[in-house]
Design an enzyme around this catalytic site. Structure first.
Site, short mmCIF file in Angstrom:
data_model
loop_
_atom_site.label_atom_id
_atom_site.label_comp_id
_atom_site.label_asym_id
_atom_site.label_seq_id
_atom_site.Cartn_x
_atom_site.Cartn_y
_atom_site.Cartn_z
N SER A 68 0.79 -1.24 0.00
CA SER A 68 0.00 0.00 0.00
C SER A 68 0.82 1.28 0.00
CB SER A 68 -0.95 0.02 1.19
OG SER A 68 -2.12 -0.67 0.87
N LYS A 71 0.38 3.36 -2.98
CA LYS A 71 -0.81 4.21 -3.17
C LYS A 71 -0.46 5.70 -3.18
CE LYS A 71 -3.96 0.72 -1.37
NZ LYS A 71 -4.53 0.09 -0.18
N TYR A 193 -3.94 -2.31 -10.19
CA TYR A 193 -3.76 -1.98 -8.77
C TYR A 193 -2.87 -3.02 -8.07
CZ TYR A 193 -4.92 -2.25 -3.82
OH TYR A 193 -4.82 -2.37 -2.46
N TYR A 245 -3.67 3.04 8.07
CA TYR A 245 -4.90 2.27 8.32
C TYR A 245 -5.67 2.91 9.48
CZ TYR A 245 -2.12 -0.97 5.55
OH TYR A 245 -1.34 -1.52 4.57
N VAL A 263 1.13 -3.72 3.80
CA VAL A 263 1.10 -5.02 4.46
C VAL A 263 2.34 -5.87 4.16
CG1 VAL A 263 -1.42 -5.11 4.71
CG2 VAL A 263 -0.34 -6.12 2.67
N1 GLU Z 1 -2.43 -5.45 -2.12
C1 GLU Z 1 -2.96 -5.35 -0.80
C2 GLU Z 1 -4.47 -5.37 -0.83
O1 GLU Z 1 -5.05 -4.86 -1.73
C3 GLU Z 1 -2.44 -4.09 -0.20
C4 GLU Z 1 -2.90 -3.94 1.17
C5 GLU Z 1 -2.05 -2.97 1.95
O2 GLU Z 1 -0.82 -2.97 1.88
O3 GLU Z 1 -2.70 -2.23 2.68
O4 GLU Z 1 -5.11 -5.90 0.05
#
Ligand code: GLU
Length: 309
Positions: A68, A71, A193, A245, A263
């Site tokens: 993530s 992002k 994604y 988060y 994650v």
């Molecule tokens: N590829 C993971 C998902 O979509 C990323 C989650 C993350 O790192 O928050 O669940």
């Protein structure tokens, strides 16, 4: 005030020495098969300062899946394409729900709360799928430019393994499509994604890539404006409020820096006008943040006097 990376070396060494204390307190992500194979007992940290200095400790040159953290970078590319119009499709507030929750999509009538929860990142990915010929190459190219490293790439095995279990993201994309907030095919958007999340970087590369966010968008090495003026300030504010988060408040309290976690166990943090930090350790707490990484940043900002507050 110029910050000198080498002045932080003793503190980084001491933090890396302390990291094993946290081993066993969290769990490696198990929802992505390709990540479950990673050796959990690893820790790396790197800082990159505006004067071009880098200091590291532990496994700072071992590539990991940034998940993530990607992002932040895909958001910047979507803003390049769409400008402020992006915010008609995605909000800028914490969601109060798990990052992959579908509930909020329904409650908000298809407009995700922010670009760092999965539904928001899927809308961001949709913007890239619509406009970039090969979105993953666009993202990796951007990361390589920021990190000054051609080694940065996508771990296609991790992406493939995640795509075999990405049912919740497919569901989120389908729901967004149903609300008219996804232009592309949901499968193609989840595909892009998931590949963004599978970008593989070391702590050194990630700290360097994050440095323009500490320097109002300028790459200190080249002097080039790699993010438009004002972008870093705005993206940093989103990292501070939505980047960790459901622990963004706790992180602001204990660490006090704009940051984004993933994650894969990575956390990227920004010290405006001074440095960027990347830390990695795969074991996660129940909210999805690296246990040793969170603790390391808490100690670094406390002992190094780096909190923005
Ligand atoms: N590829 C993971 C998902 O979509 C990323 C989650 C993350 O790192 O928050 O669940």
């Amino acid at each position: 005030m110029t910050t000198n990376a080498t002045a932080f070396q003793p503190l980084l060494d001491s933090i890396a020495e302390e990291a094993p204390v946290y081993y066993g307190q969290g769990k490696v992500n198990s929802s992505i098969p390709g990540l479950a194979r990673v050796d959990p007992k690893q820790f790396g940290i790197a800082i990159a300062t505006l004067d071009g200095g880098v200091a590291t400790a532990g496994a700072a040159k071992v590539p990991f899946s940034i998940q993530s953290v990607s992002k932040v970078f895909s958001l910047c590319l979507a803003l390049d394409y769409m400008g402020e119009d992006l915010w008609t499709r995605v909000g800028r507030n914490p969601s109060g729900q798990r990052f992959n929750s579908l509930t909020r999509i329904e409650q908000e009538q298809g407009r995700p709360m922010n670009p760092f929860v999965n539904p928001g990142a899927l809308v961001v990915a949709d913007c890239l799928v619509e406009r970039a010929a090969t979105p993953i190459h666009t993202l990796i190219g951007f990361l390589r430019k920021l990190a000054h490293s051609q080694r940065v790439g996508c771990d296609y095995d991790v992406a493939k393994s995640e795509l075999s279990t990405a049912f919740r993201n497919y569901a989120a994309a389908s729901l967004l499509k149903e609300y008219g907030n996804l232009h592309g095919d949901p499968r193609a958007v989840v595909g892009a994604y998931t590949h963004f999340c599978a970008a593989s970087m070391t702590c050194v590369e990630l700290a360097k890539a994050a440095l323009p966010f500490a320097n109002d968008g300028k790459d200190p090495k080249t002097g080039r404006q790699v993010l438009p003026p004002g972008r870093a300030r705005r993206v940093n504010s989103l990292m501070l409020t939505c980047g960790l988060y459901d622990a963004a408040g706790d992180f602001a309290y204990r660490v006090g820096l704009p940051a984004k976690s993933g994650v894969g166990g990575g956390i990227m943090a920004i010290v405006p006008n001074r440095m960027a930090i990347a830390v990695w350790s795969p074991e996660l707490d129940p909210l999805g943040n690296s246990v040793a990484g969170f603790a390391a940043l808490e100690r670094l900002t406390r002992d190094g006097d780096l909190s923005v507050f």
